[in-house]
Design a protein around this motif. Structure first.
Motif, PDB file in Angstrom:
ATOM      1  N   SER A  79      26.925  48.133  -1.725  1.00  0.00           N
ATOM      2  CA  SER A  79      25.752  47.484  -2.731  1.00  0.00           C
ATOM      3  C   SER A  79      26.400  46.025  -2.891  1.00  0.00           C
ATOM      4  O   SER A  79      27.393  45.830  -2.343  1.00  0.00           O
ATOM      5  CB  SER A  79      26.027  48.283  -4.017  1.00  0.00           C
ATOM      6  N   GLN A  80      25.760  45.279  -4.000  1.00  0.00           N
ATOM      7  CA  GLN A  80      26.130  43.992  -4.133  1.00  0.00           C
ATOM      8  C   GLN A  80      27.445  44.077  -4.815  1.00  0.00           C
ATOM      9  O   GLN A  80      27.474  44.925  -5.672  1.00  0.00           O
ATOM     10  CB  GLN A  80      25.001  43.297  -5.044  1.00  0.00           C
ATOM     11  N   ILE A  81      28.329  42.851  -4.638  1.00  0.00           N
ATOM     12  CA  ILE A  81      29.580  42.766  -5.193  1.00  0.00           C
ATOM     13  C   ILE A  81      29.166  41.855  -6.122  1.00  0.00           C
ATOM     14  O   ILE A  81      28.763  40.545  -5.905  1.00  0.00           O
ATOM     15  CB  ILE A  81      30.552  42.450  -4.154  1.00  0.00           C
ATOM     16  N   ILE A  82      29.618  42.169  -7.320  1.00  0.00           N
ATOM     17  CA  ILE A  82      29.335  41.201  -8.488  1.00  0.00           C
ATOM     18  C   ILE A  82      30.092  39.978  -8.723  1.00  0.00           C
ATOM     19  O   ILE A  82      29.896  38.879  -8.836  1.00  0.00           O
ATOM     20  CB  ILE A  82      29.452  41.921  -9.769  1.00  0.00           C
ATOM     21  N   ASN A  83      31.535  40.214  -8.304  1.00  0.00           N
ATOM     22  CA  ASN A  83      32.774  39.127  -8.662  1.00  0.00           C
ATOM     23  C   ASN A  83      33.206  39.463  -7.104  1.00  0.00           C
ATOM     24  O   ASN A  83      34.226  39.956  -6.841  1.00  0.00           O
ATOM     25  CB  ASN A  83      33.707  39.704  -9.461  1.00  0.00           C
TER      26      ASN A  83
END
Length: 122
Positions: A79-83
């Motif tokens: 999934s997308q990594i926020i940081n």
């Protein structure tokens, strides 16, 4: 697959392992690098709903001193990594923790481990 993978997880698949192994092998030049003695190590694992793999280029001298020349790592969290900075720091921290274990020793005497904790494993 590892015992800790959640049943029915969309990330729980052999393709996750294969993907990170192929990527870390490519980035490290695994197939092309000349090997002079036992220098390469590779590992793969599933953790926190993600797949991770590392290749380590390590040597041991005549006095059993271990030198880590380089480590490559690959991860797929699905999934997308926020940081991204925090994710990179966590990966680097995991590598450093693993290298810290190189200073420890576990010995056996009559089938019994001699160390009881970190204080007497150095």
């Amino acid at each position: 697959m590892g015992d800790h993978e959640p049943t029915g997880s969309p990330f729980s698949s052999r393709s996750g392992y294969k993907g990170v192994l192929e990527l870390v092998a490519e980035k490290s030049g695994w197939a092309k690098r000349a090997r002079t003695g036992p220098r390469d190590g590779i590992a793969v694992w599933f953790c926190h709903l993600g797949y991770f793999a590392e290749v380590a280029d390590v040597s041991v001298d005549a006095q059993s001193k271990v030198t880590v020349h380089r480590v490559w790592a690959a991860g797929d969290v699905g999934s997308q990594i926020i940081n991204p900075n925090a994710a990179e720091s966590m990966a680097q921290g995991g590598i450093m923790e693993g290298m810290g274990h190189l200073a420890q020793e576990i010995t056996l005497a009559d089938g019994v481990i001699q160390q009881s904790n970190f204080h007497n494993s150095l």
